[in-house]
Write a protein that holds these residues in place. Structure first.
Motif, PDB file in Angstrom:
ATOM      1  N   LEU A   1       6.507  -0.049   2.908  1.00  0.00           N
ATOM      2  CA  LEU A   1       6.768   1.081   3.746  1.00  0.00           C
ATOM      3  C   LEU A   1       7.470   2.211   2.980  1.00  0.00           C
ATOM      4  O   LEU A   1       7.017   3.427   3.400  1.00  0.00           O
ATOM      5  N   SER A   2       8.346   1.954   2.121  1.00  0.00           N
ATOM      6  CA  SER A   2       9.089   2.984   1.405  1.00  0.00           C
ATOM      7  C   SER A   2       8.210   3.803   0.581  1.00  0.00           C
ATOM      8  O   SER A   2       8.265   5.081   0.391  1.00  0.00           O
ATOM      9  N   SER A   3       7.154   3.343  -0.259  1.00  0.00           N
ATOM     10  CA  SER A   3       6.192   3.590  -0.981  1.00  0.00           C
ATOM     11  C   SER A   3       5.374   4.644  -0.127  1.00  0.00           C
ATOM     12  O   SER A   3       5.001   5.535  -0.658  1.00  0.00           O
ATOM     13  N   TRP A   4       4.910   4.266   0.899  1.00  0.00           N
ATOM     14  CA  TRP A   4       3.916   4.784   1.729  1.00  0.00           C
ATOM     15  C   TRP A   4       4.650   6.099   2.580  1.00  0.00           C
ATOM     16  O   TRP A   4       3.990   7.022   2.732  1.00  0.00           O
TER      17      TRP A   4
ATOM     18  N   THR B   1      10.866   7.802  -3.181  1.00  0.00           N
ATOM     19  CA  THR B   1      10.556   7.443  -4.346  1.00  0.00           C
ATOM     20  C   THR B   1      11.756   6.416  -4.988  1.00  0.00           C
ATOM     21  O   THR B   1      11.358   5.530  -5.382  1.00  0.00           O
ATOM     22  N   THR B   2      12.923   6.920  -4.836  1.00  0.00           N
ATOM     23  CA  THR B   2      13.938   6.071  -5.287  1.00  0.00           C
ATOM     24  C   THR B   2      14.115   4.695  -4.629  1.00  0.00           C
ATOM     25  O   THR B   2      14.368   3.834  -5.082  1.00  0.00           O
ATOM     26  N   LEU B   3      13.888   4.713  -3.331  1.00  0.00           N
ATOM     27  CA  LEU B   3      14.005   3.506  -2.721  1.00  0.00           C
ATOM     28  C   LEU B   3      12.925   2.482  -2.961  1.00  0.00           C
ATOM     29  O   LEU B   3      13.194   1.132  -3.483  1.00  0.00           O
ATOM     30  N   SER B   4      11.861   3.249  -3.324  1.00  0.00           N
ATOM     31  CA  SER B   4      10.510   2.299  -3.634  1.00  0.00           C
ATOM     32  C   SER B   4      10.849   1.801  -5.072  1.00  0.00           C
ATOM     33  O   SER B   4      10.557   0.555  -5.372  1.00  0.00           O
ATOM     34  N   TYR B   5      11.491   2.553  -6.016  1.00  0.00           N
ATOM     35  CA  TYR B   5      11.837   2.231  -7.312  1.00  0.00           C
ATOM     36  C   TYR B   5      12.853   0.984  -7.242  1.00  0.00           C
ATOM     37  O   TYR B   5      12.456   0.377  -8.190  1.00  0.00           O
TER      38      TYR B   5
END
Length: 285
Positions: free
Chosen positions: A55-58, A62-66
């Motif tokens: 969901l964070s990537s979508w 960026t930082t949270l997804s990383y």
């Protein structure tokens, strides 16, 4: 539509169906395994992270997804560390000696029934005198580490000895007794048991009850508890507690657990009155 059906038929094989069924069964067993334990809350947290990562990537975070993606890189190690007690318990159940005993050992049913009567009579007397007691009946999971915390007896099971052990102001009164019913022995007395961390339990349950539940969470042992305040007889099994037993109930329970044939075990789990009572008590806890 026909092309889709043809594609599905070409992809789905008998082996695939068996594989999906096995995976579904394993997922179900894992969910039942962690149900009612501390691992359940951790599993919920992991499930939230599994949803949050894509969901964070979508959403372009960026930082949270990383951070989440790097976290899952170490997911296996984290899983082993967090679920270490549960994994150990599961592996013990897979390799417990009871699995091999059914091929190498026959049970002396008459002797076990006699020992059950000795235990039941002792518990009845202790309950009548409101004398606290904590009796752990070893099943398939070995309890050598618990036996090592007490005084090794390796004595025959008798009503008189059990009553003597739990007589107030005696050296072994406050500890637990470990009984190996299959071999007809009181293995040790004055043993220390792990306390449960379950915070949903009734506040009136004392240390004996919490210790009984604690050992049932870490092994498949059945523990009999006599309350010092009320004389109420209880038993714990698989992390649950059932209270208000009579001596007759207790004898039937022990007969049900220790004298049934291997072929009857599945029927016992489905039809036993004590199995139903136990499941209900676990839900309430």
């Amino acid at each position: 539509m026909e092309e889709l059906l043809v594609y599905i038929q070409s992809r789905v094989t008998f082996v695939n169906i068996i594989e999906v069924a096995i995976i579904a069964f394993l997922i179900y067993e894992v969910l039942m395994w962690i149900r009612g334990t501390q691992a359940e809350q951790v599993a919920k947290g992991i499930f939230v992270l599994l949803i949050l990562a894509p969901l964070s990537s979508w959403l372009g975070f960026t930082t949270l997804s990383y951070l989440l993606n790097n976290l899952f890189t170490w997911a296996f190690i984290i899983f082993v560390v967090v679920f270490q007690p549960e994994l150990r318990s599961a592996l013990e159940q897979i390799g417990n000696r009871g699995f091999f005993d059914r091929f190498t050992k026959t049970k002396d049913k008459v002797k076990i029934e006699k020992d059950i009567r000795e235990i039941t009579e002792a518990v009845e007397h202790l309950s009548g005198g409101q004398i606290g007691a904590l009796i752990v009946c070893e099943m398939n999971t070995g309890l050598n580490d618990i036996v090592g915390t007490g005084i090794v007896l390796n004595s025959d099971i008798s009503t008189e000895l059990l009553e003597n052990i739990f007589t107030p102001n005696r050296p072994l009164h406050d500890g637990a007794v470990i009984i190996d019913l299959k071999n007809g022995k009181i293995r040790a007395a004055g043993c220390l048991l792990p306390l449960t961390d379950n915070r949903k339990l009734d506040s009136e349950l004392g240390t004996r009850h919490r210790a009984g539940i604690g050992i049932s969470e870490k092994s498949d042992a059945l523990t009999i508890i006599v309350s010092e305040e009320t004389g109420i007889i209880s038993y714990t099994e698989r992390g649950g507690i059932t209270r208000m037993l009579t001596s007759e109930d207790l004898e039937i329970l022990l007969q049900d657990r220790f004298t049934k044939n291997e072929d009857d075990e599945e029927d016992d789990k489905k039809g036993s009155i004590f199995g139903r009572k136990h499941d209900e008590s676990k839900e309430k806890a």
